[in-house]
Design a protein around this motif. Structure first.
Motif, PDB file in Angstrom:
ATOM      1  N   THR A 310     -23.497 -16.223  14.822  1.00  0.00           N
ATOM      2  CA  THR A 310     -23.629 -14.840  14.377  1.00  0.00           C
ATOM      3  C   THR A 310     -22.521 -13.987  14.993  1.00  0.00           C
ATOM      4  OG1 THR A 310     -26.025 -15.084  14.261  1.00  0.00           O
ATOM      5  CG2 THR A 310     -25.155 -12.841  14.250  1.00  0.00           C
ATOM      6  N   GLU A 311     -21.819 -13.237  14.162  1.00  0.00           N
ATOM      7  CA  GLU A 311     -20.721 -12.417  14.670  1.00  0.00           C
ATOM      8  C   GLU A 311     -21.236 -11.307  15.575  1.00  0.00           C
ATOM      9  OE1 GLU A 311     -18.429 -11.041  11.349  1.00  0.00           O
ATOM     10  OE2 GLU A 311     -17.164 -12.832  11.368  1.00  0.00           O
ATOM     11  N   ARG A 312     -20.537 -11.139  16.692  1.00  0.00           N
ATOM     12  CA  ARG A 312     -20.825 -10.078  17.645  1.00  0.00           C
ATOM     13  C   ARG A 312     -19.562  -9.227  17.823  1.00  0.00           C
ATOM     14  NH1 ARG A 312     -25.828  -9.017  17.989  1.00  0.00           N
ATOM     15  NH2 ARG A 312     -25.344  -9.452  15.811  1.00  0.00           N
ATOM     16  N   ARG A 313     -19.746  -7.932  18.050  1.00  0.00           N
ATOM     17  CA  ARG A 313     -18.615  -7.031  18.201  1.00  0.00           C
ATOM     18  C   ARG A 313     -17.954  -7.200  19.566  1.00  0.00           C
ATOM     19  NH1 ARG A 313     -21.873  -1.685  16.663  1.00  0.00           N
ATOM     20  NH2 ARG A 313     -23.393  -2.903  17.865  1.00  0.00           N
ATOM     21  N   SER A 314     -16.617  -7.192  19.582  1.00  0.00           N
ATOM     22  CA  SER A 314     -15.886  -7.363  20.834  1.00  0.00           C
ATOM     23  C   SER A 314     -14.480  -6.793  20.685  1.00  0.00           C
ATOM     24  CB  SER A 314     -15.837  -8.847  21.223  1.00  0.00           C
ATOM     25  OG  SER A 314     -15.256  -9.011  22.502  1.00  0.00           O
ATOM     26  N   VAL A 315     -13.633  -7.131  21.645  1.00  0.00           N
ATOM     27  CA  VAL A 315     -12.210  -6.781  21.608  1.00  0.00           C
ATOM     28  C   VAL A 315     -11.407  -8.018  21.964  1.00  0.00           C
ATOM     29  CG1 VAL A 315     -12.620  -4.357  22.194  1.00  0.00           C
ATOM     30  CG2 VAL A 315     -12.216  -6.037  24.022  1.00  0.00           C
ATOM     31  N   ASP A 316     -10.100  -7.964  21.729  1.00  0.00           N
ATOM     32  CA  ASP A 316      -9.254  -9.085  22.130  1.00  0.00           C
ATOM     33  C   ASP A 316      -8.310  -8.655  23.244  1.00  0.00           C
ATOM     34  OD1 ASP A 316      -7.122  -7.707  20.963  1.00  0.00           O
ATOM     35  OD2 ASP A 316      -7.101  -8.935  19.147  1.00  0.00           O
ATOM     36  N   ALA A 317      -7.500  -9.594  23.706  1.00  0.00           N
ATOM     37  CA  ALA A 317      -6.622  -9.340  24.849  1.00  0.00           C
ATOM     38  C   ALA A 317      -5.549  -8.305  24.549  1.00  0.00           C
ATOM     39  CB  ALA A 317      -5.975 -10.651  25.296  1.00  0.00           C
ATOM     40  N   ASP A 318      -5.310  -8.031  23.267  1.00  0.00           N
ATOM     41  CA  ASP A 318      -4.306  -7.040  22.871  1.00  0.00           C
ATOM     42  C   ASP A 318      -4.910  -5.655  22.643  1.00  0.00           C
ATOM     43  OD1 ASP A 318      -2.238  -8.946  22.904  1.00  0.00           O
ATOM     44  OD2 ASP A 318      -2.776  -9.625  20.882  1.00  0.00           O
ATOM     45  N   GLY A 319      -6.217  -5.526  22.869  1.00  0.00           N
ATOM     46  CA  GLY A 319      -6.858  -4.232  22.723  1.00  0.00           C
ATOM     47  C   GLY A 319      -7.401  -3.936  21.347  1.00  0.00           C
ATOM     48  N   ASN A 320      -7.413  -4.933  20.476  1.00  0.00           N
ATOM     49  CA  ASN A 320      -7.934  -4.737  19.128  1.00  0.00           C
ATOM     50  C   ASN A 320      -9.439  -4.965  19.090  1.00  0.00           C
ATOM     51  OD1 ASN A 320      -5.251  -4.443  17.901  1.00  0.00           O
ATOM     52  ND2 ASN A 320      -5.039  -6.642  18.350  1.00  0.00           N
ATOM     53  N   GLU A 321     -10.141  -4.173  18.284  1.00  0.00           N
ATOM     54  CA  GLU A 321     -11.563  -4.419  18.068  1.00  0.00           C
ATOM     55  C   GLU A 321     -11.727  -5.551  17.074  1.00  0.00           C
ATOM     56  OE1 GLU A 321     -13.338  -0.744  16.863  1.00  0.00           O
ATOM     57  OE2 GLU A 321     -13.313   0.080  18.908  1.00  0.00           O
ATOM     58  N   VAL A 322     -12.576  -6.530  17.421  1.00  0.00           N
ATOM     59  CA  VAL A 322     -12.746  -7.724  16.594  1.00  0.00           C
ATOM     60  C   VAL A 322     -14.223  -8.088  16.516  1.00  0.00           C
ATOM     61  CG1 VAL A 322     -10.456  -8.666  17.136  1.00  0.00           C
ATOM     62  CG2 VAL A 322     -12.408  -9.233  18.603  1.00  0.00           C
ATOM     63  N   ASP A 323     -14.541  -8.950  15.568  1.00  0.00           N
ATOM     64  CA  ASP A 323     -15.855  -9.575  15.490  1.00  0.00           C
ATOM     65  C   ASP A 323     -15.685 -11.040  15.852  1.00  0.00           C
ATOM     66  OD1 ASP A 323     -17.134  -7.240  14.652  1.00  0.00           O
ATOM     67  OD2 ASP A 323     -16.636  -7.626  12.559  1.00  0.00           O
ATOM     68  N   VAL A 324     -16.557 -11.534  16.707  1.00  0.00           N
ATOM     69  CA  VAL A 324     -16.393 -12.879  17.253  1.00  0.00           C
ATOM     70  C   VAL A 324     -17.615 -13.743  16.949  1.00  0.00           C
ATOM     71  CG1 VAL A 324     -15.986 -14.267  19.326  1.00  0.00           C
ATOM     72  CG2 VAL A 324     -15.006 -11.977  19.149  1.00  0.00           C
ATOM     73  N   ARG A 325     -17.372 -14.951  16.482  1.00  0.00           N
ATOM     74  CA  ARG A 325     -18.407 -15.971  16.431  1.00  0.00           C
ATOM     75  C   ARG A 325     -17.808 -17.245  16.986  1.00  0.00           C
ATOM     76  NH1 ARG A 325     -19.688 -18.668  10.617  1.00  0.00           N
ATOM     77  NH2 ARG A 325     -17.576 -19.297  10.030  1.00  0.00           N
ATOM     78  N   THR A 326     -18.640 -18.116  17.505  1.00  0.00           N
ATOM     79  CA  THR A 326     -18.162 -19.322  18.178  1.00  0.00           C
ATOM     80  C   THR A 326     -18.685 -20.556  17.464  1.00  0.00           C
ATOM     81  OG1 THR A 326     -18.267 -18.126  20.274  1.00  0.00           O
ATOM     82  CG2 THR A 326     -17.943 -20.503  20.388  1.00  0.00           C
ATOM     83  N   LYS A 327     -17.747 -21.338  16.924  1.00  0.00           N
ATOM     84  CA  LYS A 327     -18.113 -22.616  16.317  1.00  0.00           C
ATOM     85  C   LYS A 327     -17.924 -23.724  17.343  1.00  0.00           C
ATOM     86  CE  LYS A 327     -15.137 -21.935  13.025  1.00  0.00           C
ATOM     87  NZ  LYS A 327     -14.313 -22.116  11.812  1.00  0.00           N
ATOM     88  N   GLY A 328     -18.410 -24.904  17.013  1.00  0.00           N
ATOM     89  CA  GLY A 328     -18.254 -26.025  17.937  1.00  0.00           C
ATOM     90  C   GLY A 328     -19.586 -26.609  18.348  1.00  0.00           C
TER      91      GLY A 328
END
Length: 365
Positions: A310-328
């Motif tokens: 399930t996508e969760r709201r976050s940011v990345d190392a460059d300061g961008n707002e992103v949605d993150v989900r983890t497969k694997g």
């Protein structure tokens, strides 16, 4: 300064992670003359290794332990005798891959230590959690197997007592059923409830937390010391060091706040052997930081893994707002495989305090 070591006399240093060639530990302070075999250590590692049911990660690892130093092999080709020098053990990784490294290389997974790790060390090690990888705990289980050999006549067992909001019925507690189900559950009637619940969690690509209880029986009275070497203090610290643990309690734990003084008191009477008999064990086998001779009881809570679909709201190392989900390949409930890890950490803590007690007082019991 790397803080990869715990213990004072029985001192364990772990190294390695999920994505490298191997992981392992060095146990310094193990007394000479301790007899064991690699198969005896493997017994405990087999309880923790991944891929054993649909309720844990499908990563396939043999978790085969090799003892590299600190022992004298015996003529039977199996028995090893510790020499008093550091015992080094290694576990090779044979299935180190992940499908989601590229997608999370710069993104911080909410609930994981990605952000704090980057802030502290300045390196975004996205490969399975970096140094905080849960595979490091396999080395702790190996060390715990050796610690059990140091402790005379002590039995250490762990059980899963709650998954999500589904608790076991303690009136049905049966230690003999622990290894008859994939959850280390002491209540057989709860097993099908957990199976159905985790199947839902797993199919949804989600995760859930759990509570583990570890019990040590046969511990002599007198282990631990005030003020800064309390036995329960070190047990709590070492259990808290396990990945994903968010809370630890000893004995009645947080419920102690609901008791009146007369209810909380572990009353005593004199036994036929001239030693006190405790009529209850609200303290969990430890009073004033020193073991009472009763069973030592500790519980710890494990959070849900944040590696979810399930996508969760976050940011990345460059300061961008992103949605993150983890497969694997991830455990839908990391609490299951935390049971043998909790046992190992309790064993290492008790072995350390056993040696410290002997050094401080000259007594072994």
């Amino acid at each position: 300064m790397s803080h990869n070591t715990f213990g004072h006399l029985f001192r364990v240093t772990t190294w390695g992670e999920s994505h490298g060639l191997a992981l392992g530990c060095v146990v310094d302070g193990c007394p000479p003359g301790i007899a064991f075999t690699e198969n005896e250590l493997q017994h405990w590692l087999d309880k923790r290794k991944p891929g054993q049911s649909r309720f844990v990660t499908q990563r396939r690892e043999a978790d085969a332990v090799r003892v590299l130093s600190g022992v004298m092999p015996q003529d039977d080709g199996q028995t090893l005798i510790t020499t008093g020098t550091p015992v080094s053990m290694m576990i090779e990784n044979t299935d180190q891959r992940s499908k989601d490294y590229s997608e999370i290389a710069k993104r911080y997974r909410p609930g994981h230590a990605d952000y704090t790790y980057d802030v502290k060390y300045g390196i975004r090690d996205y490969r399975g959690g970096g140094r905080s990888s849960a595979r490091e705990t396999a080395a702790r289980v190996a060390a715990g197997g050796l610690a059990r050999k140091v402790l005379p006549d002590v039995t250490i067992r762990g059980a899963l007592v709650q998954i999500g909001d589904i608790k076991i019925n303690r009136e049905r507690w049966d230690w003999d059923t622990i290894n008859d189900n994939p959850f280390f559950c002491p209540d057989p009637q709860t097993v099908p409830l957990w199976e159905a619940y985790l199947d839902e969690i797993r199919k949804a690509g989600s995760s859930v937390g759990a509570i583990i209880e570890v019990v040590a029986e046969g511990v002599p009275a007198g282990l631990g010391a005030p003020v800064y070497a309390k036995l329960d203090q070190d047990i709590a610290s070492n259990l808290m060091s396990i990945n994903a643990v968010k809370a630890v309690e000893i004995g009645n734990g947080f419920d102690a706040a609901t008791f009146r003084g007369e209810d909380n008191a572990d009353e005593m009477r004199m036994g036929a052997d001239g030693k006190p008999i405790f009529l209850s064990n609200h303290a969990g086998g430890i009073a004033g930081g020193i073991s009472t001779g009763q069973p030592i009881i500790a519980r710890f809570a494990v959070k849900p893994t944040s590696s979810i679909l399930t996508e969760r709201r976050s940011v990345d190392a460059d300061g961008n707002e992103v949605d993150v989900r983890t497969k694997g390949r991830h455990d839908p409930c990391v609490g299951i495989r935390a049971v043998p890890i909790g046992e190992a950490m309790l064993a290492c803590t008790l072995a350390d305090h056993y040696l410290r007690h002997r050094g401080q007082t000259g007594r072994v019991s």
